[in-house]
Design a protein around this motif. Structure first.
Motif, PDB file in Angstrom:
ATOM      1  N   ARG A  36       0.873  -1.432  -0.445  1.00 48.07           N
ATOM      2  CA  ARG A  36      -0.021  -0.249   0.201  1.00 48.07           C
ATOM      3  C   ARG A  36       1.014   1.325   0.238  1.00 48.07           C
ATOM      4  NH1 ARG A  36      -3.496  -1.005   4.730  1.00 48.07           N
ATOM      5  NH2 ARG A  36      -4.781  -1.875   3.302  1.00 48.07           N
ATOM      6  N   TYR A  37       0.641   2.587  -0.877  1.00 49.32           N
ATOM      7  CA  TYR A  37       1.471   3.227  -0.758  1.00 49.32           C
ATOM      8  C   TYR A  37       0.442   4.524  -1.325  1.00 49.32           C
ATOM      9  CZ  TYR A  37       3.736  -0.186  -3.963  1.00 49.32           C
ATOM     10  OH  TYR A  37       4.549  -1.604  -3.869  1.00 49.32           O
ATOM     11  N   LEU A  38       1.078   5.555  -0.060  1.00 51.50           N
ATOM     12  CA  LEU A  38       0.311   7.612   0.176  1.00 51.50           C
ATOM     13  C   LEU A  38       0.966   7.529  -1.707  1.00 51.50           C
ATOM     14  CD1 LEU A  38      -1.707   8.943   1.749  1.00 51.50           C
ATOM     15  CD2 LEU A  38       0.619  10.017   2.314  1.00 51.50           C
ATOM     16  N   VAL A  39      -0.207   8.556  -2.230  1.00 50.75           N
ATOM     17  CA  VAL A  39       0.373   9.602  -3.258  1.00 50.75           C
ATOM     18  C   VAL A  39      -0.017  10.703  -2.911  1.00 50.75           C
ATOM     19  CG1 VAL A  39       0.523   9.721  -5.782  1.00 50.75           C
ATOM     20  CG2 VAL A  39       0.002   7.436  -4.636  1.00 50.75           C
ATOM     21  N   TRP A  40       0.538  12.035  -2.749  1.00 46.19           N
ATOM     22  CA  TRP A  40       0.456  13.506  -2.613  1.00 46.19           C
ATOM     23  C   TRP A  40       0.833  13.892  -4.122  1.00 46.19           C
ATOM     24  CZ3 TRP A  40       4.204  10.295  -0.369  1.00 46.19           C
ATOM     25  CH2 TRP A  40       5.181  11.025   0.038  1.00 46.19           C
ATOM     26  N   SER A  41       0.646  15.586  -3.187  1.00 47.21           N
ATOM     27  CA  SER A  41       1.612  16.339  -4.125  1.00 47.21           C
ATOM     28  C   SER A  41       1.969  17.324  -3.365  1.00 47.21           C
ATOM     29  CB  SER A  41      -0.017  17.766  -4.265  1.00 47.21           C
ATOM     30  OG  SER A  41       0.307  18.617  -5.048  1.00 47.21           O
ATOM     31  N   GLY A  42       3.289  18.009  -2.944  1.00 48.70           N
ATOM     32  CA  GLY A  42       3.864  18.444  -2.477  1.00 48.70           C
ATOM     33  C   GLY A  42       5.093  19.153  -3.156  1.00 48.70           C
ATOM     34  N   HIS A  43       6.262  19.825  -2.056  1.00 47.81           N
ATOM     35  CA  HIS A  43       6.861  20.495  -2.555  1.00 47.81           C
ATOM     36  C   HIS A  43       8.538  19.968  -2.240  1.00 47.81           C
ATOM     37  CE1 HIS A  43       4.882  24.241  -1.994  1.00 47.81           C
ATOM     38  NE2 HIS A  43       4.704  24.088  -2.665  1.00 47.81           N
ATOM     39  N   ARG A  44       9.684  20.364  -3.329  1.00 49.19           N
ATOM     40  CA  ARG A  44      11.045  19.393  -3.662  1.00 49.19           C
ATOM     41  C   ARG A  44      11.479  20.115  -1.971  1.00 49.19           C
ATOM     42  NH1 ARG A  44      14.067  19.611  -8.016  1.00 49.19           N
ATOM     43  NH2 ARG A  44      12.528  17.432  -9.295  1.00 49.19           N
TER      44      ARG A  44
END
Length: 347
Positions: free
Chosen positions: A167-175
């Motif tokens: 299972r994985y979490l996918v998200w939007s973020g800053h480097r």
């Protein structure tokens, strides 16, 4: 997001007043519905289980669930606020965005974005847990933040991918904290509230259609699996532009999601503005099956008028979609508001 990940950072604090949808040209019958489904509900998400649909969206200050047996009758569904910040100064007390409900390991979990009020640096992902069979009942417990301890950066729009036995979490973020470009990341989960291993960057804005607005944006990742492929549908460009659209990543369903090279990005967007139909900046979507399980549907938000930006004017719409010969989804064109559309099969 209520005001947009970065518009709020630039000083926009007042949400745009919702634009009332025009009078439908045809009167809905028991077999049809019209978009939008609600006057306002940015960042819509739908989870279905045991004959019910659970709808969540950005409210800004709390997490609430709307429950319905028929998506065409979402507006009359029961609503329950299941979480509010512990205090006005809590680390998750402001900018409550994009909640998602998931049933994992026999319990309910909600992943949502919130921060202390400084969204440029403060937004992070949080987890709620509930053991009751009905997410509208029981007690929701705050499990805390879900994050990578070695790369704890600005993070929003968490969703869950299950592939193989992991299972994985996918998200939007800053480097980094100094950079505002939004990218898509993935990490493996050791349990529904804990990440393990590295943070892997899957996508960054590279095409012109991903770069409209003050900063380039990839956000709102959502997963749908079909045939031998796993698709990651995401929102591209800044939400304050009418060029906000959906993009697509694709990988084999047997491949390792943590290997960025296994994902292939489509060179063109897969859902874009339909100005003539009153659908500006369609994005931040979810997926569900029709009541009888025979149809695939997408739910997304859009503005009814031009230049309405990242505020509460964004309203949820849904439409049936099909599959191309190569097994990729074909979302078509956003259905015009006020158009009578056949209800999902089984309703």
């Amino acid at each position: 997001m209520l005001l947009g990940a970065l518009v709020a950072c630039q000083g926009t604090t007042d949400p745009v007043a919702p634009t009332p949808p025009p009078t439908p040209p045809t009167t809905p019958t028991a077999t049809t519905f019209t978009n939008p489904l609600l006057a306002s509900a940015p960042d819509p998400w739908v989870y279905q289980k045991d004959g019910f649909y659970y709808f969540l969206s950005t409210s800004g200050g709390d997490v609430r669930i709307r429950k319905t047996a028929k998506m065409a009758e979402l507006a009359t569904g029961a609503i329950k606020i299941v979480w509010t910040p512990a205090s006005a100064t809590a680390a998750n007390s402001h900018d409550v965005w994009a909640p998602e409900l998931h049933f994992l390991d026999g319990k309910w979990y909600i992943y949502f974005t919130a921060g202390p009020g400084s969204c440029c640096g403060g937004q992070r992902l949080w987890v709620l847990e509930n053991a009751n069979p009905d997410p509208m009942q029981g007690t929701w417990t705050e499990k805390g933040r879900i994050f990578n301890p070695t790369e704890d950066e600005w993070a929003i729009d968490g969703t869950v991918l299950e592939q193989g036995s992991k299972r994985y979490l996918v998200w939007s973020g800053h480097r980094t904290g100094a950079e505002e470009t939004q990218r898509l990341y993935i990490s493996e989960m050791s349990n529904p509230w804990t990440l393990t291993g590295p943070r892997v960057e899957l996508s960054s804005p590279q095409y012109d259609w991903e770069k409209y607005g003050p900063v380039p944006v990839n956000e709102g990742p959502e997963i749908i699996q079909h045939g031998s492929s796993t698709f990651l549908i995401y929102s591209a460009s800044h939400c304050n532009t009418d060029n906000y659209a959906l993009g697509q990543l694709r990988m084999p369903s047997t491949a390792d999601p943590l290997v960025a090279a296994n994902w292939r990005k489509s060179a063109t967007p897969v859902l874009v503005t339909n100005a003539a139909g009153g659908a500006y900046g369609p994005g931040h979507n979810g997926f569900f099956k029709s009541k009888d399980g025979t149809e695939d549907w997408i739910v997304y938000h859009a503005n009814s008028g031009a230049n309405q930006g990242c505020g509460d004017a964004r309203n949820p719409r849904m439409q049936k979609f099909t599959w191309n010969a190569d097994d990729s989804p074909n979302f078509g064109t956003p259905v015009a508001i006020g158009t009578a559309v056949p209800r999902p099969a089984g309703e």
